[in-house]
Motif scaffolding. Structure first.
Motif, PDB file in Angstrom:
ATOM      1  N   CYS A  28     -16.582 -33.266 -35.109  1.00 49.67           N
ATOM      2  CA  CYS A  28     -16.113 -31.899 -35.681  1.00 49.67           C
ATOM      3  C   CYS A  28     -16.957 -31.739 -36.868  1.00 49.67           C
ATOM      4  N   PRO A  29     -17.366 -30.672 -36.988  1.00 44.75           N
ATOM      5  CA  PRO A  29     -18.352 -30.478 -38.503  1.00 44.75           C
ATOM      6  C   PRO A  29     -17.446 -30.632 -39.735  1.00 44.75           C
ATOM      7  N   ASN A  30     -18.074 -31.070 -40.828  1.00 44.83           N
ATOM      8  CA  ASN A  30     -17.356 -31.188 -41.985  1.00 44.83           C
ATOM      9  C   ASN A  30     -17.415 -29.906 -42.908  1.00 44.83           C
ATOM     10  N   GLU A  31     -16.801 -28.960 -42.528  1.00 45.16           N
ATOM     11  CA  GLU A  31     -17.042 -27.524 -43.300  1.00 45.16           C
ATOM     12  C   GLU A  31     -16.023 -27.648 -44.380  1.00 45.16           C
ATOM     13  N   PRO A  32     -16.143 -27.152 -45.465  1.00 49.95           N
ATOM     14  CA  PRO A  32     -15.382 -26.845 -46.410  1.00 49.95           C
ATOM     15  C   PRO A  32     -14.418 -25.905 -46.116  1.00 49.95           C
ATOM     16  N   LYS A  33     -13.119 -26.350 -46.472  1.00 46.92           N
ATOM     17  CA  LYS A  33     -11.860 -25.670 -46.028  1.00 46.92           C
ATOM     18  C   LYS A  33     -11.727 -24.338 -46.314  1.00 46.92           C
ATOM     19  N   GLN A  37     -12.420 -19.859 -40.873  1.00 44.65           N
ATOM     20  CA  GLN A  37     -11.536 -18.639 -40.718  1.00 44.65           C
ATOM     21  C   GLN A  37     -10.139 -18.970 -40.230  1.00 44.65           C
ATOM     22  N   PRO A  38      -9.302 -17.989 -40.589  1.00 43.15           N
ATOM     23  CA  PRO A  38      -8.136 -18.334 -39.906  1.00 43.15           C
ATOM     24  C   PRO A  38      -7.779 -18.576 -38.578  1.00 43.15           C
ATOM     25  N   GLN A  39      -6.802 -19.463 -38.383  1.00 45.73           N
ATOM     26  CA  GLN A  39      -6.488 -19.593 -36.734  1.00 45.73           C
ATOM     27  C   GLN A  39      -6.280 -18.605 -35.746  1.00 45.73           C
ATOM     28  N   MET A  40      -5.519 -17.436 -36.554  1.00 47.84           N
ATOM     29  CA  MET A  40      -5.202 -16.200 -35.853  1.00 47.84           C
ATOM     30  C   MET A  40      -6.409 -15.706 -35.489  1.00 47.84           C
ATOM     31  N   ALA A  41      -7.574 -15.622 -36.189  1.00 43.45           N
ATOM     32  CA  ALA A  41      -8.817 -14.946 -35.653  1.00 43.45           C
ATOM     33  C   ALA A  41      -9.459 -15.508 -34.459  1.00 43.45           C
ATOM     34  N   LEU A  42      -9.507 -16.909 -34.305  1.00 44.88           N
ATOM     35  CA  LEU A  42      -9.747 -17.646 -33.337  1.00 44.88           C
ATOM     36  C   LEU A  42      -8.827 -17.127 -32.056  1.00 44.88           C
ATOM     37  N   GLN A  43      -7.584 -17.299 -32.074  1.00 45.58           N
ATOM     38  CA  GLN A  43      -6.743 -16.747 -31.187  1.00 45.58           C
ATOM     39  C   GLN A  43      -7.088 -15.506 -30.689  1.00 45.58           C
ATOM     40  N   VAL A  53      -3.595 -17.873 -24.812  1.00 46.15           N
ATOM     41  CA  VAL A  53      -3.514 -18.982 -25.716  1.00 46.15           C
ATOM     42  C   VAL A  53      -1.991 -19.529 -26.100  1.00 46.15           C
ATOM     43  N   ARG A  54      -1.744 -20.823 -25.931  1.00 44.25           N
ATOM     44  CA  ARG A  54      -0.533 -21.386 -26.198  1.00 44.25           C
ATOM     45  C   ARG A  54      -0.299 -21.884 -27.395  1.00 44.25           C
ATOM     46  N   GLN A  55      -1.461 -22.410 -27.881  1.00 42.45           N
ATOM     47  CA  GLN A  55      -1.034 -23.235 -29.259  1.00 42.45           C
ATOM     48  C   GLN A  55      -2.649 -23.302 -29.812  1.00 42.45           C
ATOM     49  N   VAL A  56      -2.695 -23.058 -31.047  1.00 44.45           N
ATOM     50  CA  VAL A  56      -4.092 -23.299 -31.875  1.00 44.45           C
ATOM     51  C   VAL A  56      -3.454 -24.226 -33.087  1.00 44.45           C
ATOM     52  N   LYS A  57      -4.080 -25.472 -33.359  1.00 45.09           N
ATOM     53  CA  LYS A  57      -3.807 -26.333 -34.475  1.00 45.09           C
ATOM     54  C   LYS A  57      -5.028 -26.917 -34.980  1.00 45.09           C
ATOM     55  N   THR A  58      -4.780 -27.592 -36.184  1.00 42.11           N
ATOM     56  CA  THR A  58      -5.876 -28.371 -36.536  1.00 42.11           C
ATOM     57  C   THR A  58      -6.146 -29.760 -36.100  1.00 42.11           C
ATOM     58  N   PHE A  59      -7.250 -30.402 -35.706  1.00 41.38           N
ATOM     59  CA  PHE A  59      -7.372 -31.468 -35.294  1.00 41.38           C
ATOM     60  C   PHE A  59      -8.499 -31.968 -36.238  1.00 41.38           C
ATOM     61  N   PRO A  81     -14.244 -24.584 -36.996  1.00 43.46           N
ATOM     62  CA  PRO A  81     -13.491 -23.472 -37.851  1.00 43.46           C
ATOM     63  C   PRO A  81     -13.988 -22.558 -38.525  1.00 43.46           C
ATOM     64  N   LYS A  82     -15.210 -22.746 -38.885  1.00 43.02           N
ATOM     65  CA  LYS A  82     -16.203 -21.823 -39.680  1.00 43.02           C
ATOM     66  C   LYS A  82     -16.742 -20.781 -38.679  1.00 43.02           C
ATOM     67  N   THR A  83     -17.291 -21.168 -37.755  1.00 43.58           N
ATOM     68  CA  THR A  83     -18.091 -20.324 -36.768  1.00 43.58           C
ATOM     69  C   THR A  83     -17.461 -19.920 -35.291  1.00 43.58           C
ATOM     70  N   PHE A  84     -16.453 -20.746 -35.044  1.00 49.39           N
ATOM     71  CA  PHE A  84     -15.785 -20.531 -33.819  1.00 49.39           C
ATOM     72  C   PHE A  84     -16.630 -21.183 -32.647  1.00 49.39           C
ATOM     73  N   GLU A  85     -17.713 -21.864 -32.859  1.00 49.90           N
ATOM     74  CA  GLU A  85     -18.483 -22.489 -31.727  1.00 49.90           C
ATOM     75  C   GLU A  85     -17.763 -23.412 -31.127  1.00 49.90           C
ATOM     76  N   ARG A  86     -17.501 -23.615 -29.553  1.00 47.76           N
ATOM     77  CA  ARG A  86     -16.919 -24.464 -28.964  1.00 47.76           C
ATOM     78  C   ARG A  86     -17.689 -25.657 -29.058  1.00 47.76           C
ATOM     79  N   ILE A  87     -17.126 -26.798 -29.484  1.00 45.23           N
ATOM     80  CA  ILE A  87     -17.408 -28.154 -29.504  1.00 45.23           C
ATOM     81  C   ILE A  87     -16.760 -28.877 -28.180  1.00 45.23           C
ATOM     82  N   GLU A  88     -17.896 -29.353 -27.536  1.00 43.75           N
ATOM     83  CA  GLU A  88     -17.490 -30.223 -26.245  1.00 43.75           C
ATOM     84  C   GLU A  88     -17.305 -31.840 -26.679  1.00 43.75           C
ATOM     85  N   PRO A  89     -16.507 -32.504 -26.284  1.00 42.60           N
ATOM     86  CA  PRO A  89     -16.216 -33.880 -26.340  1.00 42.60           C
ATOM     87  C   PRO A  89     -17.366 -34.427 -25.853  1.00 42.60           C
TER      88      PRO A  89
END
Length: 100
Positions: A28-33, A37-43, A53-59, A81-89
């Protein structure tokens, strides 16, 4: 009886392996809080792209999304959380494009 026990054990091992793989090792990137962007915007973006979408949470410093993608497949996905770019494990193939 042994067949049932072996089948149950195999199923439990497969489920445990799948759960470990799903969470994976995410960088995960270390973007300043204050830049997140809000979780609702990603949803909303994901729903507009056809996801359920069932759930969006901070990990850690990612957003973690549980739901179903546009193909109807169950997903656990991580997003910047800043760009909404998907991050693959780490160790997984990129399976879906980022929500844009």
């Amino acid at each position: 009886m042994k067949t049932i026990v072996r089948s149950t054990l195999a199923l439990l091992l497969a489920a445990a392996g799948g759960a470990a793989l799903a969470h994976g090792d995410v960088d995960c990137p270390n973007e300043p809080k204050e830049q997140w962007q809000p979780q609702m915007a990603l949803q909303r973006k994901l729903v507009d792209a056809g996801w359920r979408v069932r759930q969006v949470k901070t990990f850690g410093t990612c957003y973690e999304v549980y739901g179903f993608d546009a193909k109807g497949e169950r997903v656990e996905a991580f997003f910047n959380p800043k760009t909404f770019e998907r991050i693959e494990p780490r160790g997984s193939a990129a399976s879906a494009p980022a929500a844009k």
